[in-house]
Structure formats: structure tokens, C-alpha cells
Design an enzyme around this catalytic site. Structure first.
Site, short mmCIF file in Angstrom:
data_model
loop_
_atom_site.label_atom_id
_atom_site.label_comp_id
_atom_site.label_asym_id
_atom_site.label_seq_id
_atom_site.Cartn_x
_atom_site.Cartn_y
_atom_site.Cartn_z
N GLU A 122 14.46 -31.03 -45.04
CA GLU A 122 15.37 -30.39 -45.99
C GLU A 122 15.26 -31.01 -47.37
OE1 GLU A 122 19.84 -28.61 -46.49
OE2 GLU A 122 19.22 -29.42 -44.55
N THR A 123 15.04 -32.31 -47.43
CA THR A 123 14.86 -32.97 -48.72
C THR A 123 13.65 -32.40 -49.46
OG1 THR A 123 15.90 -35.00 -47.93
CG2 THR A 123 14.45 -35.19 -49.86
#
Length: 153
Positions: free
Chosen positions: A57-58
């Protein structure tokens, strides 16, 4: 300082810094980052699936924010991950590449590999791109870069 306690000038430490994520390359077309396995394991000594999702997700969010541009923000609305194999040590590397770059949404595939290049997981992230007056992706995402001091101690 704990990961959630604000400092005088920068606010809370982002989750990515707490997890030891280092961003090596960041552009809307490709984002590369690494994360240590040590400190990010579940009780059986394997890399935690949630940690893998944090890395994915980062990276996808950074790419989406770069695509969104100044004055816009990327907010995750869907993530899924398939974990192909366990990892007990070393570093994992994630590479996010876009599947769709639109005006209101961006979707990225994130391939996570181990030190030998074997695929550990495959994730897909979709972010909505919203108006965010005053948002600056370069400034906001720069908080994800590792600092001199490791917040995990």
C-alpha cells in the site's frame, strides 16, 4: 519518541518508517521500496502478511500520489494480496507498476520478492484521486523516506 508521538516539527512518524520501509525509486510509472523481514514477522517467524500489505500500500499510494499531482491526494479504497511463499530473514523488495492511471482512480500491481528474486506476494491497490487543497505529494510522500534515526530503536 514512540511511532505515534508527534515531534515538534514533523508530526507522527508514518507507519512506513516504523516498518523500516526505504523508498528507492518513486514515479507514477514505477515505485520501488524495500522492507526488512526482521521486526515484521508473525509468531511463527515468517514475514507477516499485514507487513507485506503495508509495503504494497505504501508503494502503490506513492505512485498514485505522484500521478494525482499537486492539489490532489490519493486515498486507498481497495487492497488485496496473494502470499505465494514465506520469508524468514533478509529484505523484501516491492515494485509497484500501474495497471490503470485515470483522472479519479489509479490501480497498481505490486510484486514483492525476496533477496533471491523469488516472488513472495502479489498485491493490487486501487486509490481514489481526490481534490485536496494545499496537498503537495512531493512534501507529503517525503515523510515516508527513512530518517537518520530508526524509530524502532
Amino acid at each position: 519518541m514512540t511511532p505515534d508521538s508527534p515531534s515538534a516539527d514533523s508530526g507522527p512518524v508514518p507507519l512506513a518508517a516504523t516498518m523500516g520501509i526505504a523508498i528507492l525509486e518513486a514515479a507514477s510509472e514505477r515505485v520501488v521500496g524495500t522492507m526488512p523481514v526482521a521486526g515484521n514477522c508473525q509468531p511463527y517467524g515468517l514475514l507477516h502478511g499485514g507487513a507485506t500489505c503495508v509495503l504494497a500500500e505504501t508503494l502503490g499510494s506513492i505512485g498514485a500520489a505522484q500521478h494525482a499531482g499537486v492539489g490532489r491526494a490519493a486515498v486507498g479504497v481497495d487492497i488485496n494480496a496473494t502470499h505465494h511463499r514465506g520469508v524468514r530473514s533478509g529484505t523484501v523488495t516491492g515494485v509497484a507498476t500501474p495497471l490503470h492511471l485515470g483522472r479519479t482512480a489509479a490501480t497498481y500491481e505490486i510484486a514483492v520478492t525476496d533477496d533471491t528474486g523469488r516472488r513472495v506476494a502479489t498485491a493490487r491497490l486501487t486509490c481514489m484521486l481526490i481534490d485536496a487543497p494545499g496537498a503537495d505529494p512531493a512534501r507529503d510522500m517525503s515523510r515516508l523516506l527513512p530518517s537518520e534515526a530508526d524509530p524502532r530503536g
